[in-house]
Design an enzyme around this catalytic site. Sequence first.
Site, PDB file in Angstrom:
ATOM      1  N   TRP A 131      29.962  46.675  39.061  1.00 51.76           N
ATOM      2  CA  TRP A 131      30.747  45.490  39.420  1.00 51.76           C
ATOM      3  C   TRP A 131      32.174  45.849  39.824  1.00 51.76           C
ATOM      4  O   TRP A 131      32.816  46.698  39.210  1.00 51.76           O
ATOM      5  CB  TRP A 131      30.795  44.529  38.232  1.00 51.76           C
ATOM      6  CG  TRP A 131      31.784  43.423  38.404  1.00 51.76           C
ATOM      7  CD1 TRP A 131      33.092  43.413  37.999  1.00 51.76           C
ATOM      8  CD2 TRP A 131      31.562  42.166  39.042  1.00 51.76           C
ATOM      9  NE1 TRP A 131      33.698  42.230  38.345  1.00 51.76           N
ATOM     10  CE2 TRP A 131      32.776  41.445  38.985  1.00 51.76           C
ATOM     11  CE3 TRP A 131      30.456  41.581  39.651  1.00 51.76           C
ATOM     12  CZ2 TRP A 131      32.914  40.155  39.513  1.00 51.76           C
ATOM     13  CZ3 TRP A 131      30.594  40.302  40.176  1.00 51.76           C
ATOM     14  CH2 TRP A 131      31.805  39.607  40.104  1.00 51.76           C
ATOM     15  N   ASP A 173      38.945  42.090  41.823  1.00 51.45           N
ATOM     16  CA  ASP A 173      40.255  42.070  42.475  1.00 51.45           C
ATOM     17  C   ASP A 173      40.787  43.449  42.870  1.00 51.45           C
ATOM     18  O   ASP A 173      40.727  44.398  42.077  1.00 51.45           O
ATOM     19  CB  ASP A 173      41.303  41.447  41.545  1.00 51.45           C
ATOM     20  CG  ASP A 173      40.886  40.119  40.970  1.00 51.45           C
ATOM     21  OD1 ASP A 173      39.769  39.674  41.237  1.00 51.45           O
ATOM     22  OD2 ASP A 173      41.693  39.529  40.229  1.00 51.45           O
ATOM     23  N   GLN A 205      39.574  46.054  39.941  1.00 56.21           N
ATOM     24  CA  GLN A 205      38.907  45.622  38.729  1.00 56.21           C
ATOM     25  C   GLN A 205      37.467  46.138  38.754  1.00 56.21           C
ATOM     26  O   GLN A 205      36.718  45.870  39.697  1.00 56.21           O
ATOM     27  CB  GLN A 205      38.936  44.099  38.641  1.00 56.21           C
ATOM     28  CG  GLN A 205      40.331  43.494  38.597  1.00 56.21           C
ATOM     29  CD  GLN A 205      40.973  43.649  37.233  1.00 56.21           C
ATOM     30  OE1 GLN A 205      40.719  42.857  36.326  1.00 56.21           O
ATOM     31  NE2 GLN A 205      41.804  44.666  37.081  1.00 56.21           N
ATOM     32  N   TRP A 255      43.452  43.861  33.233  1.00 58.17           N
ATOM     33  CA  TRP A 255      43.271  42.939  34.346  1.00 58.17           C
ATOM     34  C   TRP A 255      44.301  43.179  35.446  1.00 58.17           C
ATOM     35  O   TRP A 255      45.046  44.158  35.416  1.00 58.17           O
ATOM     36  CB  TRP A 255      43.304  41.502  33.835  1.00 58.17           C
ATOM     37  CG  TRP A 255      42.110  41.159  32.982  1.00 58.17           C
ATOM     38  CD1 TRP A 255      40.991  41.921  32.787  1.00 58.17           C
ATOM     39  CD2 TRP A 255      41.937  39.986  32.191  1.00 58.17           C
ATOM     40  NE1 TRP A 255      40.122  41.291  31.942  1.00 58.17           N
ATOM     41  CE2 TRP A 255      40.669  40.095  31.556  1.00 58.17           C
ATOM     42  CE3 TRP A 255      42.701  38.851  31.957  1.00 58.17           C
ATOM     43  CZ2 TRP A 255      40.174  39.100  30.706  1.00 58.17           C
ATOM     44  CZ3 TRP A 255      42.209  37.858  31.120  1.00 58.17           C
ATOM     45  CH2 TRP A 255      40.958  37.985  30.498  1.00 58.17           C
ATOM     46  N   GLU A 314      46.554  32.186  40.140  1.00 62.82           N
ATOM     47  CA  GLU A 314      46.418  33.581  39.746  1.00 62.82           C
ATOM     48  C   GLU A 314      46.584  34.471  40.968  1.00 62.82           C
ATOM     49  O   GLU A 314      46.594  34.008  42.106  1.00 62.82           O
ATOM     50  CB  GLU A 314      45.083  33.834  39.041  1.00 62.82           C
ATOM     51  CG  GLU A 314      43.848  33.431  39.822  1.00 62.82           C
ATOM     52  CD  GLU A 314      42.567  33.644  39.015  1.00 62.82           C
ATOM     53  OE1 GLU A 314      42.631  34.165  37.895  1.00 62.82           O
ATOM     54  OE2 GLU A 314      41.488  33.294  39.521  1.00 62.82           O
TER      55      GLU A 314
END
Length: 588
Positions: free
Chosen positions: A130, A133, A149, A192, A311
């Site tokens: 996976w 961002d 990410q 993050w 965000e």
Amino acid sequence: MDTSTSAYAPLPGEDPLFSGHPPASLRRSWKGFAVIFASVLFLLSLVGLIIHQGPQQPPDVMPDKQDEHHHPQSTTPASETTASWEPRGKALGVSAKSNPPVSDELSYNWTNAMFSWQRTAFHFQPERNWMNDPNGPLFYKGWYHLFYQYNPDSAIWGNITWGHAVSTDLIHWLYLPIAMVADQWYDANGVWSGSATLLPDGQIVMLYTGDTVDAVQVVCLAHPANLSDPLLLDWVKYSGNPVLTPPPGILTTDFRDPTTAWTGPDGKWRITIGSKVNTTGISFVYHTEDFKTYNMSKGVLHAVPGTGMWECIDFYPVAINGSKGVETSVNNPSVKHVLKASLDNTKVDHYALGTYFEENETWVPDNPGLDVGIGLRYDYGRYYASKTFYDQNKERRILRGWINETDTESDDLAKGWASVQTIPRTVLFDNKTGTNLIQWPVEEIEELRLNNTDFSDVLVEAGTVVELDIGTATQLDILVEFELEPLESSETVNSSVGCGGGAVDRGTFGPFGILVIADETLTELTPIYFNLANSTEGDVITYFCADERRSSKAPDVFKQVYGSEVPVLDGEKHFARVLRALRKEVGR
């Protein structure tokens, strides 16, 4: 050149009467000038097509309906209900894959061969697992760095770390070891998104969002362990982390994604961070001299009611004139400032142009009707959590975003991977319109072109499809330009407004464009097209659209029609560029 034509195969349920040529009294023609550049990376047959629809509309095609939140810059299908989308990781308040629900009873018998050809060649993606961002992009000692990410354990969201890759040309990438992992109390639930800042003395500051053991979003500081290493392999987290926590009145899950820093007239650095108050999206401003201690500005940089959580905020200047990018700290009468926010509620990246006032540290949009979350978008397809950086190597600003597929989580697990990054784009102010940005694939992508196939003076009559013989190719960089015959004095453009009706929504002029990823029977295809409509003032409005409804025979893939209004100035032709590795479109 193959000059044969064939009728556009009708959608299921479409009246066959309208699948061929229109009545002679309604026939018109337009001229398409197409240049197709093919980069053959691996073998797969693909047919390049140009399509134009006649003016009839099938009786089962509903006209485009605009909801109360519609703005002329974008159109979405009536079936799209973004408010009901539930992203992975929603409980933690982060950006993750989100698709409108697809029935659990629907499935498709995918094979490994099918999955393998879905791997891209133009676009960056990890070898497996996976990704979401893009984070901390920068150019350092001859290398472009991309952090992202990344879940090293699975093809679905979770255990988020910072993946790391480098390139000398933004196209060919070298995978590096993971840069940062969730190994401290302040980022135990994930390392993050964040941003890089290059300081005048050569230092590199990386600010990122940490999710603590108690699920509190905080800002953390890291720096390279060895600045002499051009690959920046090792990173050290500041022992005093976190450097910022949510201010009073802000939920602990609504404070994330610090931007690249810029300097003010007092020499101090500023950053902005996304948040919300009730349903109002906001961006805080903080001052710092050392990136370890901060003071919050009395007000906010900007706020827009009803837009929800902001965000992955981005804030940067663009030159009003010229073809070069601008360093992030520049603020003078020769620039405008772009404020961009990724809206957590809708998973859409909105931007607006405006003026940054340093004296009170606020940003004011040029047009309140095109404010953040209301008007302009970077992209109208699958695109989110974008990030720019100033490339001092070539004096340009580069934009990159995250694309997540529209298939299911079970498909991702079967593939063993999920998501790609967009082609890097340069960003400039459009000084012709004065109202929007111009995005264009970086020049380096042209180095991938191996063969050129040139078609010109292709005359396409209404209701026909013209096949262009491009040979065998799977990766295409398509440039196509259309010239329409002028309207006669008694004619008007009577197309439905926007893109919502799809490629079968026919008018006097349009839709016209190209078909990509098409099979021989034209039962599986993706139209990329222009559509023209009259405004209430009588002017002609041009829309650039994509119709995914027949892009795949798999029932467990979400498909939609999307697009936006694009400015076409007097004397300009309709021009489109399609990168057929993933299918990404640029129109003007």
